[in-house]
Design a protein around this motif. Structure first.
Motif, PDB file in Angstrom:
ATOM      1  N   GLU A 182      32.170  34.408  36.381  1.00 39.96           N
ATOM      2  CA  GLU A 182      31.399  35.646  36.249  1.00 39.96           C
ATOM      3  C   GLU A 182      32.315  36.869  36.216  1.00 39.96           C
TER       4      GLU A 182
ATOM      5  N   THR B  13      33.722  37.079  32.814  1.00 40.28           N
ATOM      6  CA  THR B  13      32.661  37.510  31.898  1.00 40.28           C
ATOM      7  C   THR B  13      32.422  39.015  32.030  1.00 40.28           C
TER       8      THR B  13
ATOM      9  N   LYS C 292      32.562  42.095  29.216  1.00 45.14           N
ATOM     10  CA  LYS C 292      31.436  42.999  28.957  1.00 45.14           C
ATOM     11  C   LYS C 292      31.857  44.464  28.965  1.00 45.14           C
TER      12      LYS C 292
ATOM     13  N   GLU D   3      28.292  40.854  21.702  1.00 41.42           N
ATOM     14  CA  GLU D   3      27.699  39.802  22.531  1.00 41.42           C
ATOM     15  C   GLU D   3      28.781  39.175  23.393  1.00 41.42           C
TER      16      GLU D   3
ATOM     17  N   THR E  63      28.935  35.897  26.203  1.00 39.90           N
ATOM     18  CA  THR E  63      28.201  34.807  26.825  1.00 39.90           C
ATOM     19  C   THR E  63      29.179  33.839  27.477  1.00 39.90           C
TER      20      THR E  63
ATOM     21  N   PRO F 150      27.636  30.860  22.232  1.00 39.27           N
ATOM     22  CA  PRO F 150      26.422  31.658  22.075  1.00 39.27           C
ATOM     23  C   PRO F 150      25.363  30.891  21.294  1.00 39.27           C
ATOM     24  N   SER F 151      24.135  31.290  21.451  1.00 37.23           N
ATOM     25  CA  SER F 151      23.030  30.630  20.760  1.00 37.23           C
ATOM     26  C   SER F 151      23.001  31.018  19.290  1.00 37.23           C
TER      27      SER F 151
ATOM     28  N   ARG G 122      19.841  33.130  17.918  1.00 35.47           N
ATOM     29  CA  ARG G 122      19.777  34.596  17.984  1.00 35.47           C
ATOM     30  C   ARG G 122      20.540  35.246  16.845  1.00 35.47           C
TER      31      ARG G 122
ATOM     32  N   ARG H  13      32.218  39.178  18.942  1.00 34.10           N
ATOM     33  CA  ARG H  13      31.613  38.591  20.131  1.00 34.10           C
ATOM     34  C   ARG H  13      32.693  37.874  20.931  1.00 34.10           C
TER      35      ARG H  13
ATOM     36  N   PHE I 196      33.023  34.745  24.006  1.00 34.65           N
ATOM     37  CA  PHE I 196      32.445  33.860  25.002  1.00 34.65           C
ATOM     38  C   PHE I 196      33.546  33.303  25.873  1.00 34.65           C
TER      39      PHE I 196
END
Length: 139
Positions: A12, A15, A19, A26, A28, A32-33, A36, A42, A44
């Motif tokens: 976390e 992460t 952010k 994005e 994650t 990522p999904s 979406r 992005r 991850f």
């Protein structure tokens, strides 16, 4: 604190650092999904590997975990995508190096290597950079 809780807290913390990077669309944990849609750039965060062996230093048990920041940037302009991916990588590097304890969670965190992968297609050009961060924790 259990090792699982410590592991989740470290994940976390990494992460949260991602952010903070301006312009990232994005962030994650893990992939990522795709439902979406693709957002660029992005990041991850995932675990690369780790050592579970008992490393005792000064009477304390130590564990070494390697996390990866995966940075994706896609654009119709390959130079732009590459520039975005590099900028994000160096910002992540700087943020980790500025607080190598991840807010007091770990003994040491340091980026140790990176790798770039190109992903051209007919319409866009993408760059992916893997930035490996080694984390040393006391248990």
């Amino acid at each position: 604190m259990s090792l699982e809780k410590l592991f989740n807290d470290v994940e976390e913390a990494l992460t949260s650092i991602a952010k903070e990077i301006e312009g990232v669309e994005e962030v994650t944990v893990s992939e990522p999904s795709l439902q979406r849609g693709f957002k660029s750039p992005r990041i991850f965060v995932w675990i690369r590997d780790g050592e579970m062996k008992d490393i005792t230093i000064g009477g304390r048990r130590m564990h070494s975990w390697r996390f990866e920041y995966v940075i994706d940037a896609v654009s119709g302009d390959s130079a732009r995508a590459y520039s975005q991916a590099k900028r994000i990588m160096w910002e992540l590097y700087s943020k980790v190096m500025n607080d190598r304890s991840l807010g007091g969670l770990v003994r040491d965190a340091k980026p140790i290597r990176f790798e770039r992968v190109e992903a051209p297609s007919e319409k866009v050009y993408g760059h992916r950079i893997y930035l490996v961060v080694e984390v040393l924790v006391e248990a």
